[in-house]
Design a protein around this motif. Structure first.
Motif, short mmCIF file in Angstrom:
data_model
loop_
_atom_site.label_atom_id
_atom_site.label_comp_id
_atom_site.label_asym_id
_atom_site.label_seq_id
_atom_site.Cartn_x
_atom_site.Cartn_y
_atom_site.Cartn_z
N ALA A 57 0.83 -1.21 0.00
CA ALA A 57 0.00 0.00 0.00
C ALA A 57 0.86 1.26 0.00
N VAL A 58 1.89 1.29 0.84
CA VAL A 58 2.76 2.47 0.95
C VAL A 58 3.56 2.65 -0.34
N GLU A 59 4.10 1.57 -0.87
CA GLU A 59 4.90 1.67 -2.10
C GLU A 59 4.07 2.21 -3.27
N SER A 60 2.86 1.70 -3.45
CA SER A 60 2.05 2.14 -4.59
C SER A 60 1.68 3.62 -4.47
N ALA A 61 1.31 4.05 -3.26
CA ALA A 61 0.94 5.46 -3.07
C ALA A 61 2.14 6.38 -3.25
N LEU A 62 3.29 5.99 -2.71
CA LEU A 62 4.48 6.84 -2.81
C LEU A 62 5.03 6.91 -4.24
N LYS A 63 4.96 5.81 -4.98
CA LYS A 63 5.43 5.84 -6.36
C LYS A 63 4.59 6.81 -7.20
N LYS A 64 3.27 6.79 -6.98
CA LYS A 64 2.41 7.72 -7.70
C LYS A 64 2.73 9.17 -7.31
N ALA A 65 2.92 9.41 -6.02
CA ALA A 65 3.22 10.77 -5.55
C ALA A 65 4.57 11.24 -6.07
N LYS A 66 5.52 10.33 -6.16
CA LYS A 66 6.86 10.68 -6.64
C LYS A 66 6.81 11.03 -8.13
#
Length: 121
Positions: A57-66
């Motif tokens: 969950a954290v990886e998918s959200a952070l990749k999009k934000a990045k």
């Protein structure tokens, strides 16, 4: 349609309960950029409460934000006793975003509820 905000700095709020892990990524002012959860990542039932689900969950959200917002440096605020706490921090490091501060904002009672009345003899 909302315009995309380019923000190098941001805040990551991780709410780790015993049943789910929810992550919200905001800019410095607190406006939500992206969010994600174990359930949003496709996990159901007891698998939502695993560290692997929190990492996903954290990886998918952070990749999009990045990619979309140019996020590079974050402050992390962790709330709750769940199993996704440590896994979420490892996921932030794995994405390649610099962590400038980590704070535990789990609410703790100062005095707790009123005790039961004394038993009569």
């Amino acid at each position: 349609m909302a315009k995309k905000v380019q923000s190098k700095n941001g805040k990551v709020y991780i709410n780790a309960s015993f049943n789910n892990t929810v992550v919200t990524i905001t800019d410095r002012e607190g406006n939500t950029l992206k969010w994600g959860s174990s359930g949003h990542s496709g996990f159901k039932g007891t698998r939502k409460a695993t560290p692997f689900a929190a990492t996903t969950a954290v990886e998918s959200a952070l990749k999009k934000a990045k990619e979309e917002n140019g996020l590079a440096d974050v402050e992390v605020f962790i709330k709750g006793p769940g199993p996704g706490r440590d896994a979420a921090l490892r996921a932030i490091k794995a994405v390649g975003i610099k962590i400038s501060a980590i704070a535990d904002i789990t609410p703790m009672p100062h005095d707790g509820p009123r005790p039961k009345k004394k038993r009569r003899a």
